[in-house]
Write a protein that holds these residues in place. Sequence first.
Motif, PDB file in Angstrom:
ATOM      1  N   ALA A 118      24.553  34.361  19.855  1.00 37.88           N
ATOM      2  CA  ALA A 118      24.161  33.305  20.803  1.00 37.88           C
ATOM      3  C   ALA A 118      24.393  33.729  22.249  1.00 37.88           C
ATOM      4  N   LYS A 119      24.010  34.934  22.618  1.00 33.01           N
ATOM      5  CA  LYS A 119      24.270  35.469  23.953  1.00 33.01           C
ATOM      6  C   LYS A 119      23.747  34.560  25.056  1.00 33.01           C
ATOM      7  N   GLU A 120      22.493  34.184  24.991  1.00 32.73           N
ATOM      8  CA  GLU A 120      21.884  33.409  26.071  1.00 32.73           C
ATOM      9  C   GLU A 120      22.467  32.002  26.152  1.00 32.73           C
ATOM     10  N   GLU A 121      22.735  31.396  25.000  1.00 30.52           N
ATOM     11  CA  GLU A 121      23.300  30.048  24.987  1.00 30.52           C
ATOM     12  C   GLU A 121      24.697  30.039  25.594  1.00 30.52           C
ATOM     13  N   ILE A 122      25.519  31.032  25.222  1.00 29.30           N
ATOM     14  CA  ILE A 122      26.882  31.113  25.745  1.00 29.30           C
ATOM     15  C   ILE A 122      26.854  31.338  27.255  1.00 29.30           C
ATOM     16  N   LEU A 123      25.996  32.230  27.716  1.00 27.05           N
ATOM     17  CA  LEU A 123      25.899  32.506  29.153  1.00 27.05           C
ATOM     18  C   LEU A 123      25.438  31.275  29.917  1.00 27.05           C
ATOM     19  N   ARG A 124      24.451  30.570  29.389  1.00 28.38           N
ATOM     20  CA  ARG A 124      23.898  29.398  30.071  1.00 28.38           C
ATOM     21  C   ARG A 124      24.937  28.292  30.224  1.00 28.38           C
ATOM     22  N   ILE A 125      25.760  28.089  29.228  1.00 25.81           N
ATOM     23  CA  ILE A 125      26.697  26.965  29.249  1.00 25.81           C
ATOM     24  C   ILE A 125      28.041  27.339  29.880  1.00 25.81           C
ATOM     25  N   SER A 126      28.558  28.518  29.531  1.00 31.10           N
ATOM     26  CA  SER A 126      29.912  28.895  29.993  1.00 31.10           C
ATOM     27  C   SER A 126      29.903  29.765  31.240  1.00 31.10           C
ATOM     28  N   PHE A 127      28.726  30.253  31.646  1.00 34.83           N
ATOM     29  CA  PHE A 127      28.548  31.160  32.788  1.00 34.83           C
ATOM     30  C   PHE A 127      29.040  32.569  32.509  1.00 34.83           C
ATOM     31  N   ASN A 128      29.453  32.865  31.291  1.00 34.29           N
ATOM     32  CA  ASN A 128      30.044  34.162  30.993  1.00 34.29           C
ATOM     33  C   ASN A 128      29.607  34.656  29.626  1.00 34.29           C
ATOM     34  N   LEU A 129      29.866  35.943  29.364  1.00 31.33           N
ATOM     35  CA  LEU A 129      29.517  36.564  28.095  1.00 31.33           C
ATOM     36  C   LEU A 129      30.784  36.910  27.323  1.00 31.33           C
ATOM     37  N   PRO A 130      30.739  36.828  26.000  1.00 30.58           N
ATOM     38  CA  PRO A 130      31.950  37.042  25.194  1.00 30.58           C
ATOM     39  C   PRO A 130      32.524  38.452  25.324  1.00 30.58           C
ATOM     40  N   ALA A 131      33.845  38.508  25.371  1.00 35.27           N
ATOM     41  CA  ALA A 131      34.621  39.744  25.281  1.00 35.27           C
ATOM     42  C   ALA A 131      35.960  39.347  24.671  1.00 35.27           C
ATOM     43  N   ALA A 132      36.742  40.327  24.286  1.00 32.63           N
ATOM     44  CA  ALA A 132      37.989  40.032  23.587  1.00 32.63           C
ATOM     45  C   ALA A 132      38.979  39.238  24.424  1.00 32.63           C
ATOM     46  N   THR A 133      38.797  39.212  25.740  1.00 29.83           N
ATOM     47  CA  THR A 133      39.728  38.502  26.616  1.00 29.83           C
ATOM     48  C   THR A 133      39.578  36.983  26.541  1.00 29.83           C
ATOM     49  N   TRP A 134      38.443  36.475  26.006  1.00 26.71           N
ATOM     50  CA  TRP A 134      38.168  35.036  26.003  1.00 26.71           C
ATOM     51  C   TRP A 134      38.755  34.339  24.780  1.00 26.71           C
ATOM     52  N   THR A 135      39.015  33.054  24.926  1.00 24.62           N
ATOM     53  CA  THR A 135      39.626  32.276  23.844  1.00 24.62           C
ATOM     54  C   THR A 135      38.692  32.116  22.652  1.00 24.62           C
ATOM     55  N   LEU A 136      37.399  31.924  22.894  1.00 21.02           N
ATOM     56  CA  LEU A 136      36.460  31.677  21.795  1.00 21.02           C
ATOM     57  C   LEU A 136      36.501  32.780  20.734  1.00 21.02           C
ATOM     58  N   PRO A 137      36.330  34.060  21.073  1.00 23.56           N
ATOM     59  CA  PRO A 137      36.442  35.090  20.039  1.00 23.56           C
ATOM     60  C   PRO A 137      37.847  35.226  19.468  1.00 23.56           C
ATOM     61  N   GLN A 138      38.876  34.939  20.270  1.00 21.13           N
ATOM     62  CA  GLN A 138      40.243  34.976  19.734  1.00 21.13           C
ATOM     63  C   GLN A 138      40.417  33.942  18.617  1.00 21.13           C
ATOM     64  N   LEU A 139      39.877  32.751  18.840  1.00 18.40           N
ATOM     65  CA  LEU A 139      39.986  31.701  17.822  1.00 18.40           C
ATOM     66  C   LEU A 139      39.176  32.049  16.581  1.00 18.40           C
ATOM     67  N   LEU A 140      38.024  32.685  16.768  1.00 18.99           N
ATOM     68  CA  LEU A 140      37.235  33.118  15.612  1.00 18.99           C
ATOM     69  C   LEU A 140      38.009  34.139  14.793  1.00 18.99           C
ATOM     70  N   TRP A 141      38.715  35.044  15.474  1.00 16.38           N
ATOM     71  CA  TRP A 141      39.560  36.016  14.760  1.00 16.38           C
ATOM     72  C   TRP A 141      40.646  35.303  13.964  1.00 16.38           C
ATOM     73  N   LEU A 142      41.275  34.314  14.574  1.00 16.22           N
ATOM     74  CA  LEU A 142      42.327  33.567  13.874  1.00 16.22           C
ATOM     75  C   LEU A 142      41.771  32.847  12.645  1.00 16.22           C
ATOM     76  N   GLN A 143      40.593  32.268  12.766  1.00 17.93           N
ATOM     77  CA  GLN A 143      40.003  31.580  11.624  1.00 17.93           C
ATOM     78  C   GLN A 143      39.822  32.528  10.446  1.00 17.93           C
ATOM     79  N   ARG A 144      39.449  33.753  10.733  1.00 18.77           N
ATOM     80  CA  ARG A 144      39.179  34.711   9.670  1.00 18.77           C
ATOM     81  C   ARG A 144      40.430  35.367   9.115  1.00 18.77           C
TER      82      ARG A 144
END
Length: 509
Positions: A118-144
């Motif tokens: 969801a690259k374009e959706e994330i950029l449009r809403i959050s103004f940024n692109l995912p990297a390991a420094t962000w909470t969203l991917p950290q939480l996805l790692w924890l879920q798994r």
Amino acid sequence: MSDAMLLGVDLGAGSLKATIIGIEGTVQGEATVPIRTDMPKPGWSEQNPEDWYSGLCTAVPKAIKQSGVSAGALKAMSFSAGAHTPVLLDSNDQVIRPAILWSDLRSSGEARELLEMAKEEILRISFNLPAATWTLPQLLWLQRNEPDSVAAAKRLLIAKDYLRLRLTGEWHIDCVDAAGTMMADVRSNTWSPELYNLIDWDPLTLPPIVEPTRHIGNVSKRGASDSGLPEGLPVIAGTMDTAIETFGAGSINPGDGTIKLATAGTVCVVSDRSVAHRSVIDYPHVVPGRYFSITGTNSCASAHRWLCDLFYSPGTTKGAANIFEVMDLEASKVPAGSDGMLFHPYLSGERSPYWDEKLRADFIGVTMRHSRGHFVRALYEGIAFSLFDCNLCFKAEGLEMETVRLIGGGSKSATWSQIVCDVFGKPVSVPVNGDASFGAALLAGVGIGVFASEAEAVSQCVRVARVFEPNVERTALYRDLFEIYKDSQASLASINHRLFNFSLGQVGT
């Protein structure tokens, strides 16, 4: 309120600092307590939130004692801390697991997945692109990897909000830190179902979003007993460290730039446009209606400390106040360009502009003529080049630094400050007080009306200690050397990847 005292508390990467200021901006008292970082696996960085609160309860009484005033003289307090760092609490508000820091790389794979998903959706809403420094991917790692921890979570807080909860019992997040979770809509300052649903995160665990200057509660009886603060002291929401440092340094107008030489190095520029950029990180500013863009290099003062520990023995100060002064003196005697030695500062992989956890640091061009002073100067220059490399991302996005303020522990070095000035080719101002705890104290004053606005707080309290002017010849030399820096970085990237894989036992990949 001419006798008002204001308290700012900042949780940094390796310490917690409490600073008390008067309303004219003079520091009255301060204290710092170290905070331990655990690295249970390569690329992992975690801290125990209980250590943060213990540090606060140690640092605040020390700062009050140093100030020479009673705790009752304090009129308000506020907080800052590193962004992105998630704290999960259970139904009894107990910490479930250590907090994953912004520098942790474990969720790099999850970040790549989110980019593909969801690259374009994330950029449009959050103004940024995912990297390991962000909470969203950290939480996805924890879920798994730790589903039981996620299942037990009833509240999600970012670092500073945990400290505020402990003191007040109130549960909030400011709009800047909310943006840093990558689960908020930056334009509306609301949680985004499109984003938190990407990882099936429970929105009931997300706190109310407020402005950084909101008065959200008062120190409770328990908080007062723990910390030595007066019960009922107004507590202002606060915000992430980079936002509050930018504010505290006086960067509040479009075109104002701030360079930070701390554990990590950062470059920020303020704008009045809310634009999602692809190559830099974007956040709301402390000043309503303003935004700031940021890029950064992972290893800055941390690299300086690493080199100090390798080359300089404790106690051998040669008459200087400390070892860092010895390093600075030796570096100052080396000519610009370090006699042909270059340093790439990728000791912990790299964020901007490469976003590559497999990059590795190096010294290249080393000969027998080079002394340890050459290594120090090459390190100063290499970090300045890395920050200049980051700054080029701003130019690509149509952003330009018109003024430059230099903050962080590295700004105490006149040699390093002049190198930054020469590399950027712009005058550089060093504020008297440029750390986040000072900015947090200013924000506390805005929150209770001691200052009519953020601009008034800056005008009244922010002063410049020193201005560095660029040397035209050195700037030209550094432009030539920067081209070699860039070419060698590109040439060595594939070798860095092979070495990274080799270190994991993946020989031949």
